[in-house]
Scaffold this motif. Structure first.
Motif, PDB file in Angstrom:
ATOM      1  N   LYS A 188      18.003  11.570   9.747  1.00  0.00           N
ATOM      2  CA  LYS A 188      17.856  12.263  11.020  1.00  0.00           C
ATOM      3  C   LYS A 188      16.480  12.894  11.191  1.00  0.00           C
ATOM      4  CE  LYS A 188      22.060  11.760  12.739  1.00  0.00           C
ATOM      5  NZ  LYS A 188      22.319  11.101  14.043  1.00  0.00           N
ATOM      6  N   LYS A 189      15.835  13.225  10.045  1.00  0.00           N
ATOM      7  CA  LYS A 189      14.567  13.929  10.142  1.00  0.00           C
ATOM      8  C   LYS A 189      13.389  12.992   9.888  1.00  0.00           C
ATOM      9  CE  LYS A 189      16.399  18.466   8.857  1.00  0.00           C
ATOM     10  NZ  LYS A 189      16.239  19.645   7.968  1.00  0.00           N
ATOM     11  N   ALA A 190      12.221  13.476  10.244  1.00  0.00           N
ATOM     12  CA  ALA A 190      10.977  12.734   9.978  1.00  0.00           C
ATOM     13  C   ALA A 190      10.396  13.202   8.657  1.00  0.00           C
ATOM     14  CB  ALA A 190       9.980  12.974  11.109  1.00  0.00           C
ATOM     15  N   PRO A 191       9.618  12.364   7.988  1.00  0.00           N
ATOM     16  CA  PRO A 191       9.031  12.766   6.703  1.00  0.00           C
ATOM     17  C   PRO A 191       8.230  14.057   6.783  1.00  0.00           C
ATOM     18  CG  PRO A 191       8.759  10.417   7.057  1.00  0.00           C
ATOM     19  CD  PRO A 191       9.304  10.974   8.333  1.00  0.00           C
ATOM     20  N   ASP A 226       6.047  18.666  -2.656  1.00  0.00           N
ATOM     21  CA  ASP A 226       5.345  19.376  -3.719  1.00  0.00           C
ATOM     22  C   ASP A 226       3.856  19.051  -3.640  1.00  0.00           C
ATOM     23  OD1 ASP A 226       5.028  16.839  -4.750  1.00  0.00           O
ATOM     24  OD2 ASP A 226       6.287  17.151  -6.503  1.00  0.00           O
ATOM     25  N   SER A 227       3.088  19.512  -4.619  1.00  0.00           N
ATOM     26  CA  SER A 227       1.632  19.342  -4.576  1.00  0.00           C
ATOM     27  C   SER A 227       1.190  17.886  -4.667  1.00  0.00           C
ATOM     28  CB  SER A 227       0.982  20.145  -5.711  1.00  0.00           C
ATOM     29  OG  SER A 227       1.463  19.700  -6.975  1.00  0.00           O
ATOM     30  N   LYS A 228       2.087  17.004  -5.161  1.00  0.00           N
ATOM     31  CA  LYS A 228       1.750  15.587  -5.297  1.00  0.00           C
ATOM     32  C   LYS A 228       2.361  14.740  -4.194  1.00  0.00           C
ATOM     33  CE  LYS A 228       0.908  15.681 -10.267  1.00  0.00           C
ATOM     34  NZ  LYS A 228       1.197  15.060 -11.587  1.00  0.00           N
ATOM     35  N   GLY A 229       2.914  15.392  -3.172  1.00  0.00           N
ATOM     36  CA  GLY A 229       3.435  14.657  -2.027  1.00  0.00           C
ATOM     37  C   GLY A 229       4.870  14.192  -2.168  1.00  0.00           C
ATOM     38  N   ARG A 230       5.555  14.541  -3.287  1.00  0.00           N
ATOM     39  CA  ARG A 230       6.950  14.138  -3.459  1.00  0.00           C
ATOM     40  C   ARG A 230       7.860  15.073  -2.666  1.00  0.00           C
ATOM     41  NH1 ARG A 230       5.448  13.538  -9.671  1.00  0.00           N
ATOM     42  NH2 ARG A 230       5.201  15.778  -9.367  1.00  0.00           N
ATOM     43  N   PHE A 231       8.951  14.535  -2.147  1.00  0.00           N
ATOM     44  CA  PHE A 231       9.904  15.365  -1.419  1.00  0.00           C
ATOM     45  C   PHE A 231      10.554  16.343  -2.396  1.00  0.00           C
ATOM     46  CE2 PHE A 231       9.734  11.408   1.077  1.00  0.00           C
ATOM     47  CZ  PHE A 231       9.312  11.943   2.288  1.00  0.00           C
ATOM     48  N   PHE A 232      10.599  17.611  -2.002  1.00  0.00           N
ATOM     49  CA  PHE A 232      11.026  18.666  -2.922  1.00  0.00           C
ATOM     50  C   PHE A 232      12.387  19.224  -2.534  1.00  0.00           C
ATOM     51  CE2 PHE A 232      11.271  23.151  -4.168  1.00  0.00           C
ATOM     52  CZ  PHE A 232      11.160  23.013  -5.546  1.00  0.00           C
ATOM     53  N   LEU A 233      13.267  19.349  -3.555  1.00  0.00           N
ATOM     54  CA  LEU A 233      14.581  19.978  -3.396  1.00  0.00           C
ATOM     55  C   LEU A 233      14.706  21.068  -4.450  1.00  0.00           C
ATOM     56  CD1 LEU A 233      16.750  16.769  -2.939  1.00  0.00           C
ATOM     57  CD2 LEU A 233      16.317  18.489  -1.190  1.00  0.00           C
ATOM     58  N   LEU A 238       0.826  -1.196   0.000  1.00  0.00           N
ATOM     59  CA  LEU A 238       0.000   0.000   0.000  1.00  0.00           C
ATOM     60  C   LEU A 238       0.857   1.241   0.000  1.00  0.00           C
ATOM     61  CD1 LEU A 238      -2.679  -1.064   2.654  1.00  0.00           C
ATOM     62  CD2 LEU A 238      -2.828  -1.203   0.151  1.00  0.00           C
ATOM     63  N   ALA A 239       0.391   2.278  -0.696  1.00  0.00           N
ATOM     64  CA  ALA A 239       1.119   3.546  -0.726  1.00  0.00           C
ATOM     65  C   ALA A 239       1.007   4.229   0.620  1.00  0.00           C
ATOM     66  CB  ALA A 239       0.549   4.444  -1.827  1.00  0.00           C
ATOM     67  N   ASP A 240       2.110   4.721   1.130  1.00  0.00           N
ATOM     68  CA  ASP A 240       2.149   5.443   2.388  1.00  0.00           C
ATOM     69  C   ASP A 240       2.049   6.928   2.070  1.00  0.00           C
ATOM     70  OD1 ASP A 240       4.240   5.269   5.336  1.00  0.00           O
ATOM     71  OD2 ASP A 240       2.711   6.727   4.764  1.00  0.00           O
ATOM     72  N   PRO A 241       1.003   7.621   2.460  1.00  0.00           N
ATOM     73  CA  PRO A 241       0.855   9.029   2.104  1.00  0.00           C
ATOM     74  C   PRO A 241       1.918   9.904   2.724  1.00  0.00           C
ATOM     75  CG  PRO A 241      -0.814   8.374   3.719  1.00  0.00           C
ATOM     76  CD  PRO A 241      -0.136   7.130   3.260  1.00  0.00           C
ATOM     77  N   GLU A 242       2.595   9.447   3.770  1.00  0.00           N
ATOM     78  CA  GLU A 242       3.621  10.248   4.403  1.00  0.00           C
ATOM     79  C   GLU A 242       5.002   9.993   3.828  1.00  0.00           C
ATOM     80  OE1 GLU A 242       3.579  12.646   6.684  1.00  0.00           O
ATOM     81  OE2 GLU A 242       1.402  12.660   6.602  1.00  0.00           O
ATOM     82  N   CYS A 243       5.273   8.793   3.426  1.00  0.00           N
ATOM     83  CA  CYS A 243       6.645   8.413   3.089  1.00  0.00           C
ATOM     84  C   CYS A 243       6.870   8.142   1.614  1.00  0.00           C
ATOM     85  CB  CYS A 243       7.045   7.164   3.883  1.00  0.00           C
ATOM     86  SG  CYS A 243       6.823   7.351   5.666  1.00  0.00           S
ATOM     87  N   GLY A 244       5.854   7.858   0.840  1.00  0.00           N
ATOM     88  CA  GLY A 244       6.068   7.539  -0.566  1.00  0.00           C
ATOM     89  C   GLY A 244       5.455   6.202  -0.887  1.00  0.00           C
TER      90      GLY A 244
END
Length: 285
Positions: free
Chosen positions: A54-57, A63-70, A3-9
């Motif tokens: 070290k950090k939490a998600p 971004d708007s689709k839940g991807r981690f943004f750099l 299942l897709a995790d909405p917090e982690c990917g």
């Protein structure tokens, strides 16, 4: 089914001790990348290691689709990611973005990668490029600048066969340009001029141009120029491009870029006449 995790990917058997999933989606400057969590944390104490270890998600930008943004250069990040996969740097030939990639490596706190990309100083205190390690080279090749007799390793076998003393020759760039014209002849025309080269110009360092073209180089428009200076006013005494290409090939040169512009006009006011195309083309070796 995973299942897709909405917090982690995307969940794919990730370590239960990590708040991140095994598969991570990234948006780097608008470019989307999908990679493993273990790849992002491959280098301890790097920026990505601190972000995804070290950090939490919930602490990271999305971004708007839940991807981690750099907010970094999305094109150059592909080389950062390639390096993290096996800690080996392989760049394309004639890579023009090395200084910018080094800046990215410093931002991501990848110290070893930054050292690989740093300009090397030769014995005469001039900056020289170091060849990155490839699959066909020894591991020590990426850490040792090629100077002296070892310089011949960077030359192709074919060019070495033409000239056994290539290791003593100077390296550099030569630009060959020509202005020409041609017509699109009809079937009934047997004398159509498909390419008429008016003059072949040579741009580059004086000493290098003389070494390659010798007596065929016409210096009348820029005489007595010192060998260490550059010029764009030399031209060849012949007008066969292939002859110039053969000369450059014999000295181990390879074409790295080409550009061309063209215009079209009628030879007279009669639209039934053939069109005459005029072009200016430059080849960088």
């Amino acid at each position: 089914m995973a299942l897709a995790d909405p917090e982690c990917g995307i969940s794919n058997g990730a370590d239960s001790a990590s708040p991140f999933s095994d598969i991570i989606e990234l948006n780097v400057g608008g470019q989307v990348y999908v990679t493993r969590h273990t790849t992002l944390v491959a280098v301890p104490d790097s920026l990505l290691w601190n972000m995804f270890k070290k950090k939490a998600p919930t602490e990271l930008a999305r971004d708007s689709k839940g991807r981690f943004f750099l907010d970094r250069d999305g094109f150059l990040f592909r080389y950062i990611l390639d390096y993290l996969r096996d800690l080996n740097l392989v760049l394309p030939d004639y890579f023009p973005e090395k200084s910018r990639l080094q800046r990215e490596a410093e931002f991501f706190q990848l110290r070893d990668l930054s050292k690989l990309l740093s300009p090397k100083m030769s014995k005469d205190n001039s900056i020289t490029d170091e060849i990155c390690q490839s699959d066909s080279e020894e591991p020590s090749a990426s850490a040792t600048p090629l100077v002296g007799p070892d310089t011949s390793r960077t030359l192709s076998v074919a060019s070495t066969a033409h000239s056994p003393s290539l290791e003593s020759r100077k390296s550099g760039y030569i630009t060959v340009g020509y202005r020409g014209s041609y017509t699109i002849g009809r079937d009934i025309q047997t004398d159509a001029k498909f390419r008429r080269v008016a003059r072949i110009t040579v741009c580059g360092k004086t000493s290098l141009a003389k070494e390659v073209f010798g007596d065929t180089l016409n210096e009348s428009r820029d005489p007595d120029r010192p060998p260490e200076r550059y010029t764009s006013r030399y031209y060849l005494k012949y007008n066969f491009l292939e002859q110039a290409f053969d000369k450059l090939s014999e000295f181990g040169f390879h074409m790295v870029a080409c550009s061309s512009t063209g215009t079209c006009a009628y030879s007279s006011n009669d639209p039934n006449e053939d069109k005459i195309w005029t072009s200016y083309t430059e080849y960088v070796f």
